[in-house]
Design a protein around this motif. Sequence first.
Motif: not given
Lengths: 214, 195
Positions: A129-130, A132-133
Motif C-alpha cells: 500500500y505504500t 500505491f499511496r
Amino acid sequence: MAKQLELSNSSGSTSSDITNKKEDSHKKRYSHILWQLFFSTLFLSAFTFGGGYVIVSLMKKKFVDELGWIDAEEMLDLIAIAQSAPGAIAVNGALVVGYKLAGFLGIVVAVVGTLIPPFVIIGVLSLFYTAFRSNFWIALLLEGMQAGVGAVIAAVVFQMGGNVLESRDGLLILLMGVAFILNAIFQVNVLFIIGGAIILGIIRYWHQKGRDGA
Amino acid sequence: MSIYWELFIAFLKIGALSFGGGYAAVPLIQEEIVTQRAWLTMGEFTDLITVSQMTPGPIAVNSATFVGLRVAGPVGGVLASVASVLPAIILVSCISWLYFKYRSLAGLQSVLSTLRPAVVAMIATAGVSIMEHALWPTDVVALDHMSWHLLGIFVFCVFALVRLKWHPIAVIIFSGVLNVVAYGISLLFAGVGGL
C-alpha cells in the motif's frame, strides 16, 4: 417470500389460484432478482469512490431507471432508512434495497455483494500500500474521478430536487433549502435533520387533520 | 480471550456506534484499534485512512478488512468485516420491516413526504463536499486556487450524464482517464515550449 416478490413485481398477478407452474415461475423470478441484486451490488460497490453517497446515484440508475423495481420517491425513503441506522451509507443503502427486493435473503445477498470489492481491494493493497499511496499516476486518475463522482451526485440532485420543486409545495421546497444550508454550511448532524423533518411531518399531519375535522 | 472473538467484538462496536457514516467513524476506529488494542500504529492508521480515501468502500469496512487480515489472517479479515456491518444489518432490517408494514398509513405518508426533501438536501451536501475537495485540492477555497481543468471535467461530466445519458460508471472512469490524458498533453506542450 412470495409477498416480497409481489412488492417488487408491478406486473405480478395477485390471483389466489396459484398453480404449480406459477409457483415455478415465481421461484425463477425470485432467483433472477437475487442474482441481479448480487451482481449490481458487487459492481456498484466497486465504484463507490468519494464517501459512498455515489451509490445512491448508481442504485437509482439501476433499480429505478433501468429495471423499474423501485420508484423514485420510495428510493428517497430507503435512503432515509439507510441514513438513520449506524454504519456507512454504501452498505446500508445496499442493505435496504436488498430488503425491499427480496426480504432478509436480499439483505444477505446485498451485503455479500457489497463487501467483496473492498475486501479484495484492501486485501491486495495491504501487501504494497505504500507504493500505491505514493504513485503519481494513480493520484492523478483519482483526482479526475473525484470530479466525475461530483458530477454523478450533482446530476441525481438536479433530478430529485427537480421533483421536489415540481410538487409546488412551498413548505417542502423551503425545507429542502433550509436542510441544505444547515447540513452544508452549519454542518448540523444528519440525524438531527432527519429528526427535525420527521417532527415537521407529524405537526403538519395533525394540523391538516384538525383542519379536515373542523 | 481468543483473538477472533476480540476482533469480532471490536468491530461490532465500531459498526454499532458509527452513526452518520464515513469520516464520523474515524475517531472511533482510532480509539478501538490504535489506542486501546495497539493493532496498528498511528502511522499505519493514517496510511489506512489515506488508502481508504483512494479506494471504494467505507472506512469502517476497509479498516476491519485490513486489521483482521493483519492480526489473524483471512479468517480474521472476514470475521472483522462481517462484524463491522452486523449492527447495520439488524437495524436496517427492523426499520425496513416497519416502513413496509406501515408506510400506507396517512400519518406516516405525511412524515415521509417531509423527509424526502431533507434527504435530497443531504445528498446535495455530500456532492458539495466532494466538489470542494476536487476543485480546491490545496484546501484553500478561493477563486485563484481553483483547479480550472477539474471544473471543466466536472461540467463535461454533468453534460454527459444529463444530456448524453451516459452511464454513471462510464462517466466516473472517463473523468479519471481524462485527467491523466490532460496532464500528459500539458507535459507534451511544456516539452515543446522548453525546446
